[in-house]
Structures are given as C-alpha cells and as structure tokens.
Write a protein that holds these residues in place. Structure first.
Motif, PDB file in Angstrom:
ATOM      1  N   VAL A  67      77.561  12.779  97.715  1.00 11.89           N
ATOM      2  CA  VAL A  67      77.574  12.731  96.370  1.00 11.89           C
ATOM      3  C   VAL A  67      78.786  11.648  96.790  1.00 11.89           C
ATOM      4  N   ARG A  68      80.146  11.943  95.953  1.00 10.37           N
ATOM      5  CA  ARG A  68      81.343  11.409  95.180  1.00 10.37           C
ATOM      6  C   ARG A  68      82.071  12.127  94.508  1.00 10.37           C
ATOM      7  N   ARG A  69      81.396  13.104  93.179  1.00  5.91           N
ATOM      8  CA  ARG A  69      82.108  13.645  92.628  1.00  5.91           C
ATOM      9  C   ARG A  69      81.117  14.771  91.941  1.00  5.91           C
ATOM     10  N   VAL A  70      82.021  15.972  91.311  1.00  4.38           N
ATOM     11  CA  VAL A  70      81.295  17.354  91.103  1.00  4.38           C
ATOM     12  C   VAL A  70      81.609  17.047  89.678  1.00  4.38           C
ATOM     13  N   SER A  71      80.437  18.020  89.168  1.00  2.88           N
ATOM     14  CA  SER A  71      81.170  18.180  87.913  1.00  2.88           C
ATOM     15  C   SER A  71      80.963  20.074  87.346  1.00  2.88           C
ATOM     16  N   GLY A  72      81.369  20.303  86.683  1.00  2.74           N
ATOM     17  CA  GLY A  72      81.330  22.070  85.790  1.00  2.74           C
ATOM     18  C   GLY A  72      80.007  22.672  86.670  1.00  2.74           C
ATOM     19  N   ALA A 125      66.809  29.825  99.145  1.00  2.00           N
ATOM     20  CA  ALA A 125      66.610  29.157  98.523  1.00  2.00           C
ATOM     21  C   ALA A 125      66.697  28.219  97.942  1.00  2.00           C
ATOM     22  N   GLY A 126      66.305  29.480  96.611  1.00  3.75           N
ATOM     23  CA  GLY A 126      66.332  28.757  94.887  1.00  3.75           C
ATOM     24  C   GLY A 126      67.529  27.684  94.181  1.00  3.75           C
ATOM     25  N   ALA A 127      68.446  29.371  95.009  1.00  4.92           N
ATOM     26  CA  ALA A 127      69.457  28.310  94.240  1.00  4.92           C
ATOM     27  C   ALA A 127      69.989  27.044  95.443  1.00  4.92           C
ATOM     28  N   TYR A 128      69.906  26.697  96.338  1.00  8.78           N
ATOM     29  CA  TYR A 128      69.976  25.713  96.729  1.00  8.78           C
ATOM     30  C   TYR A 128      69.259  24.420  96.390  1.00  8.78           C
ATOM     31  N   PHE A 129      68.023  24.449  95.884  1.00 12.48           N
ATOM     32  CA  PHE A 129      67.598  23.005  95.164  1.00 12.48           C
ATOM     33  C   PHE A 129      67.922  23.543  93.350  1.00 12.48           C
ATOM     34  N   LEU A 130      68.588  24.804  92.929  1.00 12.99           N
ATOM     35  CA  LEU A 130      68.995  24.078  92.325  1.00 12.99           C
ATOM     36  C   LEU A 130      70.358  23.395  91.931  1.00 12.99           C
ATOM     37  N   LEU A 131      71.133  23.791  93.863  1.00 13.56           N
ATOM     38  CA  LEU A 131      72.439  23.016  93.624  1.00 13.56           C
ATOM     39  C   LEU A 131      71.812  21.662  93.640  1.00 13.56           C
ATOM     40  N   GLN A 132      71.519  21.555  94.096  1.00 17.16           N
ATOM     41  CA  GLN A 132      70.894  19.888  95.186  1.00 17.16           C
ATOM     42  C   GLN A 132      70.307  18.802  93.688  1.00 17.16           C
ATOM     43  N   ARG A 133      69.184  19.477  92.760  1.00 13.82           N
ATOM     44  CA  ARG A 133      69.038  19.541  91.373  1.00 13.82           C
ATOM     45  C   ARG A 133      70.758  19.034  90.829  1.00 13.82           C
ATOM     46  N   THR A 134      71.629  19.857  90.841  1.00 11.94           N
ATOM     47  CA  THR A 134      72.372  19.378  89.522  1.00 11.94           C
ATOM     48  C   THR A 134      73.321  18.183  90.620  1.00 11.94           C
ATOM     49  N   LEU A 135      73.728  18.228  91.415  1.00 14.59           N
ATOM     50  CA  LEU A 135      74.300  17.054  91.957  1.00 14.59           C
ATOM     51  C   LEU A 135      73.226  15.601  91.345  1.00 14.59           C
ATOM     52  N   ILE A 136      71.753  15.789  91.912  1.00 18.06           N
ATOM     53  CA  ILE A 136      71.280  14.581  91.764  1.00 18.06           C
ATOM     54  C   ILE A 136      71.249  14.086  89.650  1.00 18.06           C
ATOM     55  N   ALA A 138      74.208  15.062  88.553  1.00 12.11           N
ATOM     56  CA  ALA A 138      75.025  14.487  88.011  1.00 12.11           C
ATOM     57  C   ALA A 138      75.722  13.152  88.688  1.00 12.11           C
ATOM     58  N   GLU A 139      74.492  12.436  89.361  1.00 15.49           N
ATOM     59  CA  GLU A 139      75.131  11.032  90.031  1.00 15.49           C
ATOM     60  C   GLU A 139      73.943  10.024  89.788  1.00 15.49           C
ATOM     61  N   GLY A 140      72.695  10.945  89.429  1.00 13.94           N
ATOM     62  CA  GLY A 140      71.983   9.855  89.135  1.00 13.94           C
ATOM     63  C   GLY A 140      70.904   9.470  89.749  1.00 13.94           C
ATOM     64  N   PRO A 141      69.800   9.785  89.041  1.00 16.67           N
ATOM     65  CA  PRO A 141      68.170   9.541  89.724  1.00 16.67           C
ATOM     66  C   PRO A 141      68.230   8.675  91.433  1.00 16.67           C
ATOM     67  N   ARG A 142      69.405   7.611  90.759  1.00 16.06           N
ATOM     68  CA  ARG A 142      69.228   6.252  91.465  1.00 16.06           C
ATOM     69  C   ARG A 142      70.619   6.561  93.227  1.00 16.06           C
ATOM     70  N   SER A 143      70.943   7.536  92.836  1.00 17.65           N
ATOM     71  CA  SER A 143      71.829   8.266  93.979  1.00 17.65           C
ATOM     72  C   SER A 143      71.919   8.246  95.259  1.00 17.65           C
ATOM     73  N   ARG A 144      73.231   7.595  96.102  1.00 17.01           N
ATOM     74  CA  ARG A 144      72.240   7.671  98.020  1.00 17.01           C
ATOM     75  C   ARG A 144      71.495   9.625  97.890  1.00 17.01           C
ATOM     76  N   LEU A 145      71.902  10.416  97.248  1.00 13.52           N
ATOM     77  CA  LEU A 145      71.699  12.163  97.588  1.00 13.52           C
ATOM     78  C   LEU A 145      70.166  12.060  97.226  1.00 13.52           C
ATOM     79  N   ALA A 146      69.667  11.763  96.040  1.00 14.15           N
ATOM     80  CA  ALA A 146      68.632  11.893  95.323  1.00 14.15           C
ATOM     81  C   ALA A 146      67.948  10.468  96.699  1.00 14.15           C
ATOM     82  N   ALA A 147      67.887   9.415  97.135  1.00 14.58           N
ATOM     83  CA  ALA A 147      67.197   8.832  97.728  1.00 14.58           C
ATOM     84  C   ALA A 147      66.691   9.371  99.499  1.00 14.58           C
ATOM     85  N   ALA A 148      67.977  10.103  99.156  1.00 10.95           N
ATOM     86  CA  ALA A 148      68.009  11.330 100.629  1.00 10.95           C
ATOM     87  C   ALA A 148      66.941  11.954 101.254  1.00 10.95           C
TER      88      ALA A 148
END
Length: 210
Positions: A67-72, A125-136, A138-148
């Motif tokens: 990812v390239r940026r983070v939000s609040g 594990a639930g918190a990690y999943f939430l962080l992952q979805r929050t990052l996606i 913020a980056e968008g569904p076409r982001s590198r993280l979403a693809a990974a």
C-alpha cells in the motif's frame, strides 16, 4: 499519509512484546537438566507465542509494502490489532504457569487458560482481517493488496481452526494447543502473493520510465 510511521510504531510494539515474554520466563529452580525440564511447558508456550508474533510481524510488513498511504481508519484498525497482540505475553504466561502448577500437583490441566489463549488468537486474527479490509478500502478494489489477498484461503480457515481449538481445549487442553500449533505451522509456509504484486508493480514503473 505515508505508511512509514505506522510500520515503525508497530515494529516497536512487537519487539517490546517479545522482550516482555523473554523477561517473564522463570529461572529454573536448580542447576541441573531436571530443573530445566520442569519448565518445558513454559518454554514451549514461549516458542509458540514467539512464532505467532513473528508471523504477524512478517505479514504486517508485507501487507504495508503493498500500500502507498494510510487513513485515520487504518491507524485505529492497526491499534486494534496491536491491542490484541499486546495480550499475548499475559495469556501465554497464564497458560504455561497453570499447566506447570496443575501438572506438579498431579491434577487435570484446566481448559480455561488454553481456551483463553485461543480466544486471543481468534480476536487478533479478526483484527488483522479488519486492518486488511480497511487498507483495501483506502486503496481501492483494484489495489495491489486486493489483488494479492485474492481468496485468502488461509485467512478464512484460521478462525475456524481457532474455534475448533477452543472447543477441543475442553475435551483435552493439549488438543487445543495442537490445533493452535497447526495454524502457526500453516502460516509459516512462505506466501509470495504480496511480494509478486510489489515486484510486478516495480517492473511496470521501470517499463514506463524506460
């Protein structure tokens, strides 16, 4: 905002948690191998928790590389993850010490500390999943993280196994610990999805510059 400060803060917290676990390891009550053998449950509990914290550190690092940026929202989701991980030294000590005390008195090992260990792992594990979805998000569904991330089979299987381990703890505590160890072993298998996405993006940038 950039990801550097989030990564540095998270690295520092995880390093402190590992240090706390080391400092809480009891000294053997003697100077022979038998005394060290008495503390085997504590050492095995430390090893399992060390591996788990190492897995989270590794995956956290790879995730933020994509990812390239983070939000609040990402900042709070990251703190939420760190909160549950901060309980790992406490729950590890409780599980290990109760195991030793009850084994020394030839009593049945209580399932509660082992089940509580699984609850902490499940919530982390639930918190990690939430962080992952929050990052996606913020980056968008076409982001590198979403693809990974893709289908994320291991991420979906882990909570199910944690619930299984919690339940089996009430049948036999060692079965719960065995399930937690299986999940850890499953995550130790290298996962190159994020690395491939980052490398692919770097190749694209080099091609565009060329």
């Amino acid at each position: 905002m950039r990801t550097g400060r989030v990564e540095a803060f998270s690295d520092g917290v995880l390093a402190i948690l590992i240090t706390i676990m080391v400092l809480e390891l009891p000294k053997p009550a003697g100077a022979d191998w038998r005394a060290l053998g008495h503390d085997v449950p504590v050492l095995l509990g430390y090893l399992l928790s060390f591996v788990y914290l190492g897995i989270y550190w590794n995956n956290h690092h790879h995730m933020f590389q994509a990812v390239r940026r983070v939000s609040g929202g990402v900042l709070w989701a990251n703190l939420h993850l760190l909160f549950w991980l901060s309980l790992v030294p406490f729950i590890t000590g409780w599980m290990s010490e109760e195991w030793i005390a009850e084994t020394a008195h030839r009593e049945a090992v209580s399932p509660v500390p082992v089940a509580a260990y699984g609850v902490v792992l499940l919530l982390a594990a639930g918190a990690y999943f939430l962080l992952q979805r929050t990052l996606i998000h913020a980056e968008g569904p076409r982001s590198r993280l979403a693809a990974a991330v893709g289908r994320d089979v291991k991420g979906k299987a882990s909570p199910v196994l944690y619930v299984l381990g919690i339940g089996l703890s009430y049948v036999a505590p060692w079965l719960g610990v065995l399930v937690y160890a299986v999940v850890a072993a499953m995550w130790l298998i290298p996962d190159r999805r994020v690395e491939r996405q980052v490398a692919h993006r770097e190749d694209e940038l080099q091609t565009e510059e060329g």
